[in-house]
Motif scaffolding. Structure first.
Motif, short mmCIF file in Angstrom:
data_model
loop_
_atom_site.label_atom_id
_atom_site.label_comp_id
_atom_site.label_asym_id
_atom_site.label_seq_id
_atom_site.Cartn_x
_atom_site.Cartn_y
_atom_site.Cartn_z
N ARG A 95 0.83 -1.20 0.00
CA ARG A 95 0.00 0.00 0.00
C ARG A 95 0.87 1.26 0.00
NH1 ARG A 95 -4.77 1.11 4.37
NH2 ARG A 95 -2.98 1.59 5.70
N ALA A 96 2.02 1.18 0.67
CA ALA A 96 2.96 2.31 0.67
C ALA A 96 3.41 2.62 -0.75
CB ALA A 96 4.15 2.00 1.57
N ALA A 97 3.63 1.55 -1.55
CA ALA A 97 4.03 1.74 -2.95
C ALA A 97 2.94 2.49 -3.71
CB ALA A 97 4.30 0.39 -3.59
N CYS A 98 1.69 2.14 -3.42
CA CYS A 98 0.55 2.83 -4.06
C CYS A 98 0.51 4.30 -3.68
CB CYS A 98 -0.76 2.17 -3.63
SG CYS A 98 -1.42 1.02 -4.82
N LEU B 242 1.30 9.40 3.86
CA LEU B 242 0.59 8.15 4.10
C LEU B 242 1.47 6.94 3.77
CD1 LEU B 242 -2.92 9.15 2.66
CD2 LEU B 242 -2.31 8.85 5.07
N GLY B 243 2.26 7.09 2.72
CA GLY B 243 3.19 6.02 2.36
C GLY B 243 4.22 5.79 3.44
N GLU C 34 6.39 2.66 8.11
CA GLU C 34 6.72 2.57 9.54
C GLU C 34 5.92 1.47 10.22
OE1 GLU C 34 6.13 6.62 10.67
OE2 GLU C 34 8.15 7.22 10.05
N LYS C 35 4.65 1.30 9.81
CA LYS C 35 3.84 0.21 10.36
C LYS C 35 4.40 -1.14 9.92
CE LYS C 35 0.39 -1.76 12.44
NZ LYS C 35 0.32 -1.79 13.91
N ALA D 184 11.07 -2.76 2.74
CA ALA D 184 10.34 -1.66 3.38
C ALA D 184 11.29 -0.53 3.75
CB ALA D 184 9.60 -2.16 4.61
N TRP D 185 12.52 -0.87 4.18
CA TRP D 185 13.51 0.17 4.49
C TRP D 185 13.86 0.95 3.22
CZ3 TRP D 185 14.32 2.01 9.04
CH2 TRP D 185 14.24 1.21 10.16
#
Length: 326
Positions: free
Chosen positions: A186-189, A198-199, A204-205, A216-217
């Protein structure tokens, strides 16, 4: 209607004796005395709510609820004080909660508050609503359905339909909120939609769930890099490199951040000043005095670095480019 005052007086005595027994936790005796009061004065709802209190202590919650409902009916018929009605409803809520019926408990706490608002019942309602929402959330969790939603999101993402993909990733997260990869997707989106804040939150989540998720890093680094927060971005890339020395994206991202920071130190400092943590450090009178002392006496730095808390703040300022040590 003729009222037998002697019966009412005797009923009150039985109630008081029942109260004494209740305080001593002699619940059988209390129940016997409250029932005697009811036999003498069946129009007083207090005696029924007292019986319900005993049943609650005896963990007979179903019977407690039935008795409270009867108490309310009698109270309504005899124009009882609304506070007594509220108390009976609250007791139904307590019993329903003990039975695990949070929906019913919520309903009766609301009924109680509609009769008379008290802080205790408001707190119970808030707690019950929170528990009910958590129950509903857990009931909604289904890893298999989450995987299906994720796959739909992936297909749409590949087609460049990021807003649509976002909906499926969000649904997948609801279905399996402990899957770190879903937040990364979703972060990529969000990144594609330029919703960087929001990303970043999703990254971080994701890392909260799985701190060793290299991708994710890297994604966090790219978002911060896009926001021109080069110091934070390079730190994220560094974390990825520590996990995977061959992560070429992280190495390249780190290189770009270092170059960007060195080519435009003023911009780096400007971005650093938007960091709440740095703002707080600079507002701290003790830190300001330490920084002034470091300027006039460079040797003072070594003494200050012996204090871990001060050292962490100084390192934060060094990383941001706001201070430098010659």
């Amino acid at each position: 209607m003729d009222v037998d005052l002697s019966n009412q007086e005797q009923a009150i005595k039985f109630k008081e004796q029942g109260n004494d027994a209740y305080k001593k936790k002699d619940f059988e005796k209390a129940l016997e005395l409250y029932n005697k009061a009811i036999e003498l004065d069946s129009n007083n709802m207090v005696y029924y709510t007292n019986v319900a209190a005993v049943l609650f202590e005896q963990k007979d919650y179903d019977k407690c609820i039935d008795t409270c409902i009867k108490a309310v009916d009698i109270g309504r018929e005899n124009k009882a004080d609304f506070k007594l009605i509220a108390k009976a409803y609250a007791r139904i809520g307590n019993a329903a909660r003990k039975l695990g019926d949070l929906k019913k408990a919520k309903m009766y706490y609301e009924k109680s508050l509609s009769e008379h608002r008290t802080p205790d019942v408001k707190t119970l309602l808030s707690e019950t609503e929170a528990l009910w929402k958590e129950e509903e959330r857990k009931a909604y969790v289904n890893p298999e359905l989450a995987e299906q939603e994720k796959e739909k999101g992936n297909e749409l993402f590949k087609k460049g339909q990021f807003s649509e993909a976002l909906k499926y990733y969000t649904e997948a997260i609801k279905r399996n909120p402990d899957d770190a990869k879903l937040y990364s997707n979703r972060a990529a989106c969000y990144t594609k939609l330029a919703a960087f804040d929001l990303g970043l939150k999703d990254c971080e989540k994701c890392l909260e769930i799985d701190p060793k998720f290299t991708k994710a890093w890297i994604r966090k680094g790219k978002i911060l890099q896009g926001m021109q927060q080069y110091t934070k971005a390079s730190a994220a890339y560094q974390s990825a490199i520590e996990l995977d020395a061959n992560a070429s994206e992280a190495v390249e991202g780190y290189r770009q951040c270092v170059m960007a920071a060195s080519s435009n130190p003023e911009e780096v400092r400007k971005n650093a000043m938007t960091d709440p943590e740095i703002q707080q450090i600079l507002r701290d009178p003790a830190m300001r005095m330490i920084l002034e002392q470091m300027q006039s006496d460079p040797k003072a730095l070594m003494d200050h670095l012996k204090n871990p808390e001060v050292a962490a703040k100084i390192n934060k300022l060094l990383e941001s480019g706001l201070i430098s040590i010659q």
